[in-house]
Enzyme design. Structure first.
Site, PDB file in Angstrom:
ATOM      1  N   SER A 159       0.790  -1.212  -0.055  1.00  0.00           N
ATOM      2  CA  SER A 159      -0.113   0.054   0.117  1.00  0.00           C
ATOM      3  C   SER A 159       0.989   1.364   0.165  1.00  0.00           C
ATOM      4  O   SER A 159       2.075   1.061   0.271  1.00  0.00           O
ATOM      5  CB  SER A 159      -0.941  -0.069   1.316  1.00  0.00           C
ATOM      6  OG  SER A 159      -0.266   0.073   2.408  1.00  0.00           O
ATOM      7  N   GLU A 277      -3.896   1.929 -11.856  1.00  0.00           N
ATOM      8  CA  GLU A 277      -4.410   1.222 -10.796  1.00  0.00           C
ATOM      9  C   GLU A 277      -5.757   1.745 -10.415  1.00  0.00           C
ATOM     10  O   GLU A 277      -6.090   2.682 -10.689  1.00  0.00           O
ATOM     11  CB  GLU A 277      -3.358   1.236  -9.427  1.00  0.00           C
ATOM     12  CG  GLU A 277      -2.125   0.537  -9.595  1.00  0.00           C
ATOM     13  CD  GLU A 277      -1.181   0.576  -8.275  1.00  0.00           C
ATOM     14  OE1 GLU A 277      -1.809   1.250  -7.347  1.00  0.00           O
ATOM     15  OE2 GLU A 277      -0.065   0.295  -8.512  1.00  0.00           O
ATOM     16  N   THR A 285      -5.045  11.047  -2.612  1.00  0.00           N
ATOM     17  CA  THR A 285      -4.924  12.422  -3.146  1.00  0.00           C
ATOM     18  C   THR A 285      -6.203  13.217  -3.327  1.00  0.00           C
ATOM     19  O   THR A 285      -6.251  14.449  -3.576  1.00  0.00           O
ATOM     20  CB  THR A 285      -4.379  11.898  -4.789  1.00  0.00           C
ATOM     21  OG1 THR A 285      -5.382  11.436  -5.284  1.00  0.00           O
ATOM     22  CG2 THR A 285      -3.104  11.327  -4.616  1.00  0.00           C
TER      23      THR A 285
END
Length: 418
Positions: A159, A277, A285
């Site tokens: 991650s 992805e 973001t």
């Protein structure tokens, strides 16, 4: 739709599996609609624990612990907010009649780069960079020669960009292999990707509720070591590229199905768009949407889960800057200059119980024309400082001593009948 009150026999319940800063904002938005929130994470006092109606600390990778917590709480909706969750528990919960958001198979596909890349490129026919999957150093070297240099090497499971690196020459391969190996955890495979000399990359937040799909304005971002540090909205791009980005985002989210918000990451080269992805949850973001939209990505996520209308107003440009701790602390303390609290900016401190170097602890949000807002965010983030390690070790000792005194005081009061 009927709305309920928390902590009642008929309460609508959302269980967050993962209770970081993004989960905290989801919890706040859910509670604004009278939803009972149960926050679950691997450590106590995670950000969403601090605002939830109920919280649990479990091993998120342990199937029995995840299932036991689900069966105890009986949530209306289960929202996986991180990748590190036992996927078998989610499939079993779904088989028992629980609603996993967006669905267990979507979580399974997106938590593993091999699964989602094969699904996107081979089943849906989306345009991606060239790629191969490898397990050993020798296989990686062979694949790198086939893909060419530079190339991007990542664990198939990790991650926030952990374990990701760019090998620019053959001599970099062994170092990239070790970087990925440290971060890949239970995953035995790596993905090696063709390096696309893209002009920029975006996150296209895409919300769907099985009735409609809506897109937020594209978000530009800057990453370091695969982890976001700055984002801004909207990202300036051609109408052709924007339309193609939306087509790809709709195709991948329709393919995954279910409800909720998806963070679709894309590379843009001129008018060409490449799928990278997708995350079936709010995206880091996208924190910029807390200042740019009438409904942030977190509010849209909750609305999509509930099947509510997804309309919103884009107020105008903005930017975000992540604050990462410069030191370790058992009792994080931040010195923040007053300039950070100007009328065109916000600061959000996540409330994480401990910090370590590089851990994301807060975010600055600024409003205005995107590039001007970004410049302002970069300035303001430098106005935040955190304390050093030695000072907080002393603070921890004092805190533990104070907690011990409080315990003895409570016991004494009970014995004295006070």
């Amino acid at each position: 739709m009927q709305f309920t009150t928390p902590l009642k026999h008929n309460s609508v319940k959302i269980m967050l599996l993962g209770s970081g800063e993004l989960g905290k904002e989801v919890a706040i938005e859910a509670q604004r609609l009278g939803i009972e929130v149960i926050a679950v994470d691997r450590y106590p006092n995670a950000p969403a624990h601090l605002v939830a109606n109920e919280s649990y600390v479990i091993d998120m990778k342990d199937k029995s612990q995840v299932l036991e917590t689900i069966l105890r709480v009986k949530p209306t909706y289960i929202l996986p907010e991180i990748e590190a969750i036992n996927i078998e528990a989610l499939f079993e919960a779904e088989a028992l009649g629980f609603t996993v958001i967006p669905n267990a198979e979507a979580v399974n596909k997106t938590m593993n780069r091999k699964n989602i890349r094969k699904f996107a490129a081979e089943e849906l026919g989306l345009k991606t960079s060239g790629y191969r999957f490898v397990k050993t150093l020798d296989e990686l070297k062979e694949a790198a020669e086939h893909i060419g240099f530079p190339c991007v090497i990542k664990p198939v499971m990790s991650s926030s960009g952990h374990g990701q690196s760019v090998a620019r020459t053959y001599e970099d391969i062994e170092n990239s292999f070790e970087i990925a190996k440290e971060a890949r955890g239970d995953a035995s495979e790596l993905i090696i990707e063709e390096f696309i000399d893209f002009d920029y990359e975006i996150t296209l937040l895409t919300a769907r509720n099985e009735k409609e799909t809506v897109f937020c304005e594209p978000i530009g971002h800057i990453q370091k070591d695969g982890d976001y540090i700055f984002s801004w909205q909207p990202m300036e791009m051609s109408e052709t590229a924007k339309k193609r980005a939306q087509e790809i985002a709709k195709k991948i989210t329709d393919g995954l199905g279910g409800r909720g918000i998806f963070g679709v990451e894309l590379f843009i080269k001129g008018d060409e768009v490449y799928f990278s992805e997708v995350s079936p949850r709010p995206h880091d973001t996208g924190m910029v949407t807390m200042i740019t939209q009438s409904q942030s990505e977190f509010a849209l996520h909750v609305r999509a889960v509930l099947g509510l209308p997804l309309g919103f107003r884009f107020y105008g440009g903005g930017a975000s800057a992540a604050y990462k701790a410069k030191s370790e602390s058992f009792n994080p303390v931040f010195d923040i200059e007053e300039e950070c609290f100007a009328e065109d900016s916000y600061i959000r401190i996540f409330g994480k119980p401990e910090s370590h170097k590089g851990r994301r602890m807060a975010v600055v949000l600024t409003f205005g024309e995107a590039q001007e807002a970004l410049k302002r965010a970069k300035t303001l983030i430098e106005k935040i400082k955190d304390r050093d390690y030695r000072e907080t070790v002393e603070e921890k000792a004092a805190q533990e001593e104070n907690e011990e005194s409080n315990i003895f005081r409570k016991i004494a009061n009970i014995l004295l009948g006070k």
